[in-house]
Design a protein around this motif. Sequence first.
Motif, PDB file in Angstrom:
ATOM      1  N   THR A   1       2.904   0.953   1.565  1.00  3.01           N
ATOM      2  CA  THR A   1       3.809   0.183   0.715  1.00  3.01           C
ATOM      3  C   THR A   1       3.884   0.868  -0.642  1.00  3.01           C
ATOM      4  OG1 THR A   1       3.300  -1.927   1.796  1.00  3.01           O
ATOM      5  CG2 THR A   1       4.215  -2.035  -0.424  1.00  3.01           C
ATOM      6  N   ILE A   2       5.106   1.180  -1.082  1.00  2.00           N
ATOM      7  CA  ILE A   2       5.334   1.780  -2.402  1.00  2.00           C
ATOM      8  C   ILE A   2       6.002   0.728  -3.285  1.00  2.00           C
ATOM      9  CG2 ILE A   2       6.375   3.673  -3.688  1.00  2.00           C
ATOM     10  CD1 ILE A   2       6.615   5.184  -1.008  1.00  2.00           C
ATOM     11  N   PHE A   3       5.369   0.369  -4.361  1.00  5.57           N
ATOM     12  CA  PHE A   3       5.904  -0.660  -5.261  1.00  5.57           C
ATOM     13  C   PHE A   3       6.956  -0.040  -6.186  1.00  5.57           C
ATOM     14  CE2 PHE A   3       1.969  -2.224  -3.660  1.00  5.57           C
ATOM     15  CZ  PHE A   3       2.105  -3.597  -3.593  1.00  5.57           C
ATOM     16  N   LEU A   4       8.066  -0.778  -6.377  1.00  6.33           N
ATOM     17  CA  LEU A   4       9.202  -0.224  -7.118  1.00  6.33           C
ATOM     18  C   LEU A   4       9.558  -0.984  -8.389  1.00  6.33           C
ATOM     19  CD1 LEU A   4      11.541   0.683  -4.112  1.00  6.33           C
ATOM     20  CD2 LEU A   4      10.105   2.232  -5.454  1.00  6.33           C
ATOM     21  N   ASN A   5       9.045  -2.183  -8.566  1.00  4.26           N
ATOM     22  CA  ASN A   5       9.343  -2.875  -9.829  1.00  4.26           C
ATOM     23  C   ASN A   5       8.068  -3.406 -10.463  1.00  4.26           C
ATOM     24  OD1 ASN A   5       9.066  -4.840  -7.859  1.00  4.26           O
ATOM     25  ND2 ASN A   5      10.722  -6.129  -8.617  1.00  4.26           N
ATOM     26  N   ASP A   6       8.180  -3.765 -11.726  1.00  6.11           N
ATOM     27  CA  ASP A   6       7.010  -4.193 -12.491  1.00  6.11           C
ATOM     28  C   ASP A   6       6.455  -5.502 -11.940  1.00  6.11           C
ATOM     29  OD1 ASP A   6       6.942  -2.170 -14.663  1.00  6.11           O
ATOM     30  OD2 ASP A   6       8.947  -2.956 -15.057  1.00  6.11           O
TER      31      ASP A   6
ATOM     32  N   MET B   1     -11.138   3.122   3.604  1.00  3.87           N
ATOM     33  CA  MET B   1     -10.196   2.775   4.660  1.00  3.87           C
ATOM     34  C   MET B   1      -8.786   2.568   4.124  1.00  3.87           C
ATOM     35  SD  MET B   1     -12.285   2.949   7.111  1.00  3.87           S
ATOM     36  CE  MET B   1     -11.457   2.294   8.541  1.00  3.87           C
ATOM     37  N   TYR B   2      -8.646   2.517   2.808  1.00  2.00           N
ATOM     38  CA  TYR B   2      -7.319   2.431   2.194  1.00  2.00           C
ATOM     39  C   TYR B   2      -7.308   3.313   0.968  1.00  2.00           C
ATOM     40  CZ  TYR B   2      -9.238  -0.586  -1.440  1.00  2.00           C
ATOM     41  OH  TYR B   2      -9.965  -1.074  -2.480  1.00  2.00           O
ATOM     42  N   LYS B   3      -6.116   3.638   0.475  1.00  2.00           N
ATOM     43  CA  LYS B   3      -6.003   4.527  -0.685  1.00  2.00           C
ATOM     44  C   LYS B   3      -4.851   4.052  -1.561  1.00  2.00           C
ATOM     45  CE  LYS B   3      -7.061   8.493  -2.789  1.00  2.00           C
ATOM     46  NZ  LYS B   3      -8.382   8.723  -3.414  1.00  2.00           N
ATOM     47  N   VAL B   4      -5.114   3.946  -2.859  1.00  3.18           N
ATOM     48  CA  VAL B   4      -4.079   3.636  -3.846  1.00  3.18           C
ATOM     49  C   VAL B   4      -3.775   4.922  -4.590  1.00  3.18           C
ATOM     50  CG1 VAL B   4      -3.543   2.356  -5.942  1.00  3.18           C
ATOM     51  CG2 VAL B   4      -4.777   1.225  -4.081  1.00  3.18           C
ATOM     52  N   LEU B   5      -2.495   5.294  -4.679  1.00  2.53           N
ATOM     53  CA  LEU B   5      -2.145   6.551  -5.330  1.00  2.53           C
ATOM     54  C   LEU B   5      -0.761   6.499  -5.959  1.00  2.53           C
ATOM     55  CD1 LEU B   5      -0.289   7.863  -2.785  1.00  2.53           C
ATOM     56  CD2 LEU B   5      -2.559   8.330  -1.941  1.00  2.53           C
ATOM     57  N   GLN B   6      -0.591   7.274  -6.999  1.00  5.84           N
ATOM     58  CA  GLN B   6       0.705   7.402  -7.674  1.00  5.84           C
ATOM     59  C   GLN B   6       1.540   8.410  -6.899  1.00  5.84           C
ATOM     60  OE1 GLN B   6       1.553   5.888 -10.899  1.00  5.84           O
ATOM     61  NE2 GLN B   6       3.632   6.542 -10.356  1.00  5.84           N
ATOM     62  N   VAL B   7       2.759   8.024  -6.500  1.00  6.94           N
ATOM     63  CA  VAL B   7       3.578   8.950  -5.707  1.00  6.94           C
ATOM     64  C   VAL B   7       4.954   9.215  -6.311  1.00  6.94           C
ATOM     65  CG1 VAL B   7       2.409   8.466  -3.518  1.00  6.94           C
ATOM     66  CG2 VAL B   7       4.374   7.083  -4.184  1.00  6.94           C
ATOM     67  N   LEU B   8       5.497   8.280  -7.092  1.00 10.84           N
ATOM     68  CA  LEU B   8       6.847   8.438  -7.643  1.00 10.84           C
ATOM     69  C   LEU B   8       6.795   8.694  -9.139  1.00 10.84           C
ATOM     70  CD1 LEU B   8       8.829   5.547  -5.900  1.00 10.84           C
ATOM     71  CD2 LEU B   8       8.707   7.944  -5.209  1.00 10.84           C
ATOM     72  N   THR B   9       7.708   9.534  -9.623  1.00  8.83           N
ATOM     73  CA  THR B   9       7.891   9.695 -11.059  1.00  8.83           C
ATOM     74  C   THR B   9       8.700   8.511 -11.596  1.00  8.83           C
ATOM     75  OG1 THR B   9       9.968  10.899 -10.839  1.00  8.83           O
ATOM     76  CG2 THR B   9       7.933  12.196 -10.741  1.00  8.83           C
TER      77      THR B   9
ATOM     78  N   VAL C   1       3.541   3.316  -7.579  1.00 13.52           N
ATOM     79  CA  VAL C   1       2.210   3.396  -6.987  1.00 13.52           C
ATOM     80  C   VAL C   1       2.271   2.895  -5.547  1.00 13.52           C
ATOM     81  CG1 VAL C   1      -0.185   2.610  -7.148  1.00 13.52           C
ATOM     82  CG2 VAL C   1       1.098   3.154  -9.226  1.00 13.52           C
ATOM     83  N   ALA C   2       1.549   3.571  -4.651  1.00 10.04           N
ATOM     84  CA  ALA C   2       1.539   3.213  -3.232  1.00 10.04           C
ATOM     85  C   ALA C   2       0.139   2.817  -2.798  1.00 10.04           C
ATOM     86  CB  ALA C   2       2.018   4.396  -2.391  1.00 10.04           C
ATOM     87  N   VAL C   3       0.082   1.993  -1.771  1.00  3.66           N
ATOM     88  CA  VAL C   3      -1.188   1.723  -1.096  1.00  3.66           C
ATOM     89  C   VAL C   3      -0.998   2.086   0.376  1.00  3.66           C
ATOM     90  CG1 VAL C   3      -0.597  -0.736  -0.789  1.00  3.66           C
ATOM     91  CG2 VAL C   3      -2.970   0.025  -0.556  1.00  3.66           C
ATOM     92  N   VAL C   4      -1.944   2.863   0.904  1.00  5.42           N
ATOM     93  CA  VAL C   4      -1.923   3.309   2.304  1.00  5.42           C
ATOM     94  C   VAL C   4      -3.108   2.664   3.006  1.00  5.42           C
ATOM     95  CG1 VAL C   4      -1.865   5.307   3.835  1.00  5.42           C
ATOM     96  CG2 VAL C   4      -0.957   5.503   1.512  1.00  5.42           C
TER      97      VAL C   4
ATOM     98  N   HIS D   1      10.262  10.097   1.135  1.00  2.00           N
ATOM     99  CA  HIS D   1       9.500  10.971   2.038  1.00  2.00           C
ATOM    100  C   HIS D   1       9.017  12.207   1.281  1.00  2.00           C
ATOM    101  CE1 HIS D   1       8.902  14.095   5.121  1.00  2.00           C
ATOM    102  NE2 HIS D   1       8.570  13.105   5.929  1.00  2.00           N
ATOM    103  N   ALA D   2       9.914  12.820   0.512  1.00  2.00           N
ATOM    104  CA  ALA D   2       9.549  14.015  -0.241  1.00  2.00           C
ATOM    105  C   ALA D   2       8.449  13.713  -1.255  1.00  2.00           C
ATOM    106  CB  ALA D   2      10.781  14.591  -0.944  1.00  2.00           C
ATOM    107  N   ALA D   3       8.535  12.550  -1.891  1.00  2.00           N
ATOM    108  CA  ALA D   3       7.520  12.177  -2.888  1.00  2.00           C
ATOM    109  C   ALA D   3       6.149  12.017  -2.241  1.00  2.00           C
ATOM    110  CB  ALA D   3       7.937  10.895  -3.593  1.00  2.00           C
ATOM    111  N   LEU D   4       6.102  11.387  -1.087  1.00  2.00           N
ATOM    112  CA  LEU D   4       4.821  11.217  -0.402  1.00  2.00           C
ATOM    113  C   LEU D   4       4.247  12.558   0.031  1.00  2.00           C
ATOM    114  CD1 LEU D   4       5.597   8.043   1.744  1.00  2.00           C
ATOM    115  CD2 LEU D   4       3.771   8.226   0.042  1.00  2.00           C
ATOM    116  N   MET D   5       5.086  13.411   0.602  1.00  2.00           N
ATOM    117  CA  MET D   5       4.584  14.666   1.158  1.00  2.00           C
ATOM    118  C   MET D   5       4.187  15.672   0.078  1.00  2.00           C
ATOM    119  SD  MET D   5       4.283  14.163   4.297  1.00  2.00           S
ATOM    120  CE  MET D   5       3.801  15.824   4.751  1.00  2.00           C
ATOM    121  N   ARG D   6       4.682  15.509  -1.136  1.00  2.00           N
ATOM    122  CA  ARG D   6       4.230  16.412  -2.202  1.00  2.00           C
ATOM    123  C   ARG D   6       2.932  15.920  -2.845  1.00  2.00           C
ATOM    124  NH1 ARG D   6       8.558  14.165  -5.833  1.00  2.00           N
ATOM    125  NH2 ARG D   6       7.421  12.721  -7.190  1.00  2.00           N
TER     126      ARG D   6
END
Length: 220
Positions: free
Chosen positions: A112-117, A1-9, A143-146, A57-62
């Motif tokens: 939610t996309i986390f941006l700092n350590d 029901m949720y997904k954790v994934l790497q989205v940003l370089t 890293v994002a959680v959806v 947006h581009a990072a998520l869609m790729r």
Amino acid sequence: MYKVLQVLTDDEVAECRRIAASAQFVHGRVSNPHNQAKNNEQLHEPATYKQTAQLLHAALMRSEDFVNFAFPVSMAPPLITRYQPSMHYGAHTDTAYLKLPGGTLRSDLSCTIFLNDPETYEGGALRIALGDAELSFKLPPGVAVVYPSDTLHGVEPVAAGERLVAITFIQSRVPDPFKRNLLYNLNEVAALEGLQMQPQNFTRLQLVQNQLLRYWGEKP
């Protein structure tokens, strides 16, 4: 029901941080004055917001994992938000419909996309109630959680440091979370095991995948 994934370089994380460091933020309640649970700050400058929203947006869609999990039809422009010490977001569900410049979006999924350590701030974990379970997320940068938008969720008070994240909302082609999860798992099995199946059986599996998507999906 949720997904954790790497989205940003790493470079994209650094760019978001660089922009946020010099950008103007306003109280998050500016977008929802009646939400007493909301106590954070959000990016305010239109040009900066547009720049970071396009990047995110581009990072998520790729991300193939994101697209396969969310079945996105449309997405709200991702918004960078900031939590200073004592700021938090009480338990809430996200609004069902968001009015955007291009029309109205139904929020099936939140992201939610986390941006700092996580080591740079105390507290500030995202907490999501899923059934009887309460999950806690404080993830590495990029890293994002959806997760479903209709869940109760909130952000713990930040005790020290600064929490920097981006948030967005997604309208899914398959709005029912149970059906969406079934389709996602079926597609994963097909992707991982399809080449090992007898060709005629793999063809039948693909037929079932597409029939279910046609039956359960809403928009092309």
